[in-house]
Design a protein around this motif. Sequence first.
Motif, PDB file in Angstrom:
ATOM      1  N   ALA A 178     -11.131 -10.834  -5.155  1.00 45.29           N
ATOM      2  CA  ALA A 178     -11.076  -9.835  -4.390  1.00 45.29           C
ATOM      3  C   ALA A 178      -9.842  -9.335  -3.480  1.00 45.29           C
ATOM      4  N   ILE A 179      -9.129 -10.062  -3.285  1.00 46.22           N
ATOM      5  CA  ILE A 179      -7.771 -10.018  -2.556  1.00 46.22           C
ATOM      6  C   ILE A 179      -6.821  -9.406  -3.550  1.00 46.22           C
ATOM      7  N   ARG A 180      -7.026  -9.870  -4.746  1.00 48.20           N
ATOM      8  CA  ARG A 180      -6.196  -8.992  -5.912  1.00 48.20           C
ATOM      9  C   ARG A 180      -6.434  -7.782  -5.792  1.00 48.20           C
ATOM     10  N   GLU A 181      -7.850  -7.454  -5.832  1.00 47.62           N
ATOM     11  CA  GLU A 181      -8.427  -6.148  -6.258  1.00 47.62           C
ATOM     12  C   GLU A 181      -8.139  -5.246  -5.336  1.00 47.62           C
ATOM     13  N   GLN A 182      -7.764  -5.569  -4.085  1.00 51.69           N
ATOM     14  CA  GLN A 182      -7.485  -4.756  -2.862  1.00 51.69           C
ATOM     15  C   GLN A 182      -5.977  -4.737  -2.753  1.00 51.69           C
ATOM     16  N   GLY A 183      -5.036  -5.256  -3.881  1.00 53.70           N
ATOM     17  CA  GLY A 183      -3.853  -5.161  -3.997  1.00 53.70           C
ATOM     18  C   GLY A 183      -2.966  -6.190  -3.197  1.00 53.70           C
ATOM     19  N   GLY A 184      -3.563  -7.193  -3.031  1.00 54.59           N
ATOM     20  CA  GLY A 184      -2.978  -8.209  -2.319  1.00 54.59           C
ATOM     21  C   GLY A 184      -3.274  -8.206  -0.859  1.00 54.59           C
ATOM     22  N   LEU A 185      -2.802  -9.282  -0.036  1.00 58.22           N
ATOM     23  CA  LEU A 185      -2.942  -9.609   1.375  1.00 58.22           C
ATOM     24  C   LEU A 185      -1.534  -8.958   1.861  1.00 58.22           C
ATOM     25  N   ARG A 186      -1.832  -8.030   2.796  1.00 56.71           N
ATOM     26  CA  ARG A 186      -0.596  -7.302   3.427  1.00 56.71           C
ATOM     27  C   ARG A 186      -0.029  -8.372   4.677  1.00 56.71           C
ATOM     28  N   LEU A 187       1.082  -8.731   4.528  1.00 57.65           N
ATOM     29  CA  LEU A 187       1.651  -9.589   5.644  1.00 57.65           C
ATOM     30  C   LEU A 187       2.445  -8.754   7.081  1.00 57.65           C
ATOM     31  N   ALA A 188       2.732  -9.588   7.819  1.00 57.25           N
ATOM     32  CA  ALA A 188       3.237  -8.715   8.841  1.00 57.25           C
ATOM     33  C   ALA A 188       4.519  -8.271   8.827  1.00 57.25           C
TER      34      ALA A 188
ATOM     35  N   THR B  30     -18.235  -2.491  13.368  1.00 56.82           N
ATOM     36  CA  THR B  30     -17.042  -2.745  12.760  1.00 56.82           C
ATOM     37  C   THR B  30     -17.344  -3.133  11.443  1.00 56.82           C
ATOM     38  N   VAL B  31     -16.395  -3.253  10.351  1.00 55.27           N
ATOM     39  CA  VAL B  31     -16.674  -3.495   9.058  1.00 55.27           C
ATOM     40  C   VAL B  31     -16.550  -5.083   8.778  1.00 55.27           C
ATOM     41  N   PHE B  32     -17.632  -5.601   8.408  1.00 60.12           N
ATOM     42  CA  PHE B  32     -17.511  -7.030   8.049  1.00 60.12           C
ATOM     43  C   PHE B  32     -17.268  -7.330   6.644  1.00 60.12           C
ATOM     44  N   ASP B  33     -16.082  -8.238   6.443  1.00 55.50           N
ATOM     45  CA  ASP B  33     -15.814  -8.659   5.229  1.00 55.50           C
ATOM     46  C   ASP B  33     -16.518  -9.798   4.940  1.00 55.50           C
ATOM     47  N   ASN B  34     -16.456 -10.094   3.426  1.00 59.24           N
ATOM     48  CA  ASN B  34     -16.989 -11.510   3.165  1.00 59.24           C
ATOM     49  C   ASN B  34     -16.709 -12.634   3.986  1.00 59.24           C
ATOM     50  N   GLY B  35     -17.190 -13.394   4.634  1.00 61.01           N
ATOM     51  CA  GLY B  35     -16.836 -14.420   5.356  1.00 61.01           C
ATOM     52  C   GLY B  35     -15.775 -15.408   4.582  1.00 61.01           C
ATOM     53  N   PHE B  36     -16.124 -15.987   3.340  1.00 59.51           N
ATOM     54  CA  PHE B  36     -15.159 -16.611   2.670  1.00 59.51           C
ATOM     55  C   PHE B  36     -13.938 -16.305   2.827  1.00 59.51           C
ATOM     56  N   LYS B  37     -14.061 -14.866   2.267  1.00 58.42           N
ATOM     57  CA  LYS B  37     -12.599 -14.079   1.885  1.00 58.42           C
ATOM     58  C   LYS B  37     -11.833 -13.898   3.411  1.00 58.42           C
ATOM     59  N   ALA B  38     -12.577 -13.744   4.435  1.00 55.97           N
ATOM     60  CA  ALA B  38     -11.889 -13.544   5.783  1.00 55.97           C
ATOM     61  C   ALA B  38     -11.074 -14.958   6.024  1.00 55.97           C
ATOM     62  N   GLN B  39     -11.794 -16.102   5.598  1.00 53.82           N
ATOM     63  CA  GLN B  39     -11.096 -17.260   6.256  1.00 53.82           C
ATOM     64  C   GLN B  39      -9.920 -17.573   5.212  1.00 53.82           C
TER      65      GLN B  39
END
Length: 382
Positions: free
Chosen positions: A29-39, A325-334
Amino acid sequence: MARKSIGIVMNGVTGRMGYRQHLLRSILAIREQGGLRLADGTDLWPEPVLVGRSEAKLRDLAARHGLDAWTTDLDEALARPDAEIYFDAQVTSARVEAIRKAVAAGKHVYTEKPLADDLDGALALARLADESGIKHGVVQDKLFLPGLLKLKRLIDGGFFGRILSVRGEFGYWVFEGDWQEAQRPSWNYRAEDGGGIILDMFCHWRYVLDAIAQVRSVQALGATHVPERVDEDGKPYEATADDAAYGIFELDGGIVAQINSSWTTRVFRDELVEFQVDGTEGSAVAGLRRCRVQHRSMTPKPVWNPDLPATEDFRAQWQEIPDNTVFDNGFKAQWEMFLRHVAEDAPFEWDFYAGARGVQLAELGLQAWREGRRIEVPELHR
């Protein structure tokens, strides 16, 4: 935007949790959103390396999701220079040895719970990880569920006044495997393989309760209500682990918590897990997604009369807490928090010591059941 890849050795992805929650709904799912945007604006791109015991299952899984890195050889996966993180979702009995290998290989480690079969093993892993200088974390997914996030918002806002008690109900009917396939793997019901609902669920209840107030004592009664089940190959086997547990926990501030955990109960509630928190100023019932409240000023005055039918719709007297707020999947959030912890040293509080506290409560719960008494929960020190 620049993209930075990070290799993740994922062991146990052919299992139920490893596949559904961690690979499919988190990493992919992180890959599907284009990765995880860092600071710094970089997109962190997870590259999973699938590890398991079945070559056929791994090949099928990789082909299904367009992945090409997989192996049945953990040592081979850990030797990859592009792999920075090791993740473990195996059976509990295989976890300690695999994590030790990952730490020796210099990998950061993120793992499912329980961290180990016993407290000594969990603390040994925690100290080894600290000495090795790696980053380490344990899955504590229920903290990130919408219902419990709403409950935490109420606690932090002082909604309850003085909290008096917590009551939890968790569970559902897991089919025995004869005339309907079981929803959980057979090792869950074999103590020799690390099974049992106390070892599994008390690790969860530790961090859920600690988010309200520190757990100070435990009393527990376990049971093996279904003594024989049928495994994945259609063979009957003896269930040697507990499939239900009834626990009482004392928390700081005089709070009393009661939690029933069962794989042998049929559901008559809105969600598979629900917690009711009662306080002097109000009460709340939180599940996986919903959270409803009843404030002191809105509390009706029921009158006990067994000779007349109930005329009040008690559920209608509670108010729904909005999402806001929009809640993401709990496993993905952690997962995203742990990836930030590795990539940019962002805070992450759920380390191996947090996992050890869960194992400690499970171990003391099993002891309380065996000895039929209340047992204090001492503080763990690093």
